[in-house]
Design a protein around this motif. Sequence first.
Motif, PDB file in Angstrom:
ATOM      1  N   ALA A  45       0.847  -1.186   0.000  1.00 38.73           N
ATOM      2  CA  ALA A  45       0.000   0.000   0.000  1.00 38.73           C
ATOM      3  C   ALA A  45       0.884   1.239   0.000  1.00 38.73           C
ATOM      4  CB  ALA A  45      -0.908   0.004   1.225  1.00 38.73           C
ATOM      5  N   HIS A  62      -6.656  -0.814   2.320  1.00 34.68           N
ATOM      6  CA  HIS A  62      -6.496  -2.264   2.153  1.00 34.68           C
ATOM      7  C   HIS A  62      -7.485  -2.815   1.137  1.00 34.68           C
ATOM      8  CE1 HIS A  62      -4.147  -1.872   5.844  1.00 34.68           C
ATOM      9  NE2 HIS A  62      -3.767  -3.127   5.726  1.00 34.68           N
ATOM     10  N   LEU A  97       1.415  -5.922   1.796  1.00 35.27           N
ATOM     11  CA  LEU A  97       0.117  -6.584   1.939  1.00 35.27           C
ATOM     12  C   LEU A  97       0.066  -7.983   1.349  1.00 35.27           C
ATOM     13  CD1 LEU A  97      -2.394  -3.658   1.331  1.00 35.27           C
ATOM     14  CD2 LEU A  97      -1.163  -4.339   3.405  1.00 35.27           C
ATOM     15  N   PRO A 253      -6.885  -6.112   9.301  1.00 36.16           N
ATOM     16  CA  PRO A 253      -6.278  -5.907   7.980  1.00 36.16           C
ATOM     17  C   PRO A 253      -6.418  -7.094   7.044  1.00 36.16           C
ATOM     18  CG  PRO A 253      -4.889  -4.924   9.645  1.00 36.16           C
ATOM     19  CD  PRO A 253      -5.993  -5.629  10.380  1.00 36.16           C
ATOM     20  N   TRP A 256      -9.846  -6.974   5.626  1.00 35.76           N
ATOM     21  CA  TRP A 256     -10.012  -5.894   4.649  1.00 35.76           C
ATOM     22  C   TRP A 256      -9.426  -6.308   3.300  1.00 35.76           C
ATOM     23  CZ3 TRP A 256      -7.440  -2.001   8.504  1.00 35.76           C
ATOM     24  CH2 TRP A 256      -8.275  -1.830   9.625  1.00 35.76           C
ATOM     25  N   LEU A 257      -8.269  -6.953   3.353  1.00 42.24           N
ATOM     26  CA  LEU A 257      -7.651  -7.413   2.106  1.00 42.24           C
ATOM     27  C   LEU A 257      -8.520  -8.490   1.447  1.00 42.24           C
ATOM     28  CD1 LEU A 257      -5.013  -6.920   0.493  1.00 42.24           C
ATOM     29  CD2 LEU A 257      -4.045  -8.883   1.686  1.00 42.24           C
TER      30      LEU A 257
END
Length: 330
Positions: A45, A62, A97, A253, A256-257
Motif C-alpha cells: 500500500a 487495504h 500486503l 487488515p 479488509w484485504l
Amino acid sequence: MVPRPLDEKTVAALVTDATAAPSMHNAQPWRFRFLAGERRLLLSADPERAMPRSDPDERALHLGCGTALFNLRVAAVHAGLDPRVRPLPEPDVPFLLAAVDLAEPDGTPPDAALAPLYPAIRQRHASRYPFTEKAVPAAVLDLLVEAAAREGAQLVFPHPWHTDTVLDLVRDAESREAMTPAAREEIDRWTRLGPDAASATDGVPEYAFGPRKAGGRAPVRDFAGERPVADRGAASFEQTPLLALLSTPEDRPADWLRAGQALERVLLEATLAGLVTSLTSHALEERDLRRLVRDPGSGAGQVQMVLRLGYGPRGPASPRRPVREVLEIT
C-alpha cells in the motif's frame, strides 16, 4: 521442467491489469515490486495516497489493494500462470500486503475458474448515472452471493426496510461531509476539474461525475459539491435502488484485504452478467454510522462496502497511472 522466464513486458502487462481495479476516489493506493529471480510480485500500500479523514484506520486503503490483488490473480491465470498468494507475508514490514509467486501450473491451477473473468477487468467501470427500475434475476443475485463466498466474504441484499435505513445513513453521512472542511478538502484533492480532467492519471475527473441528482434515492456521491461543472446537467435516479452489503466475519487488515478481493470478484461477475455497478462508502466512513449499516437479519458481519447494482449506462473509464509509476523490477 524449467520454468518460463517472465520478461518485463509480461510483468508490466499483469500489473497494468491489476491496476484497472477500483479504489476509494480512484487514489490507486498500490505499489508493486517484482523480484525477477524469485518470480515474485510484492504488493504494498502507498501511504502517501491514504485519506486520514475519510479512512483513518486505512481500511479502504487495504480494500483498494485487495481489488488490485484479485485482478492480478485473474490476469495471471489468464496468462497461463499459477498465482500463489501469501497475504500479509511479513507483519513487521509496514504496508506490505501480499506476496504473489507466479508459478508454472502443476496440472490445473486451483484458480483456473478465474480465467473467464478476465474480459471484465477492462469492461468494469463505476457508473454514477441513473439505473433503470428493471429487476435483476434471482439467479444473477445468487451468482454474486457465491462469488463473495468464494473469497471468504458475505454478500447480502437487505430487505426493503433495511435498505431505507442504509439510504438514511448515507444521507446523514453526506450532510456531515458537507459541513466538515477536512472532508471536503480530501474530496477536492482527489477530483479533477476543467483542464486537469483531460490529463489526469488518478482521482475522479469531472467527466466521470455523472449528472447531479434531481430526484430518486440512489446513493451516488456528488464529487462536485458546490463547484460548477460545465455541461453536467441533472437527472432523476432510481427510486428503489438495489443495494448489496459486503461483509467479513472480522474487521482486521487481513479481513479488509480479503474483502477487497471479494468485492472485485463480485464486480467482475456482475459486469459479465450485464449489470452496471457503483460503490458507496459514505456511511462506512463514520464509525458510529458504520455499525448501523449492518443488516440485523443476516448475522454479525462487519460491513466493508455498500454496492449499488442494476441496468443502465456504463460509466466512462477512470484514468490510470502509467505502470512505470507503480512497478519496480529488481
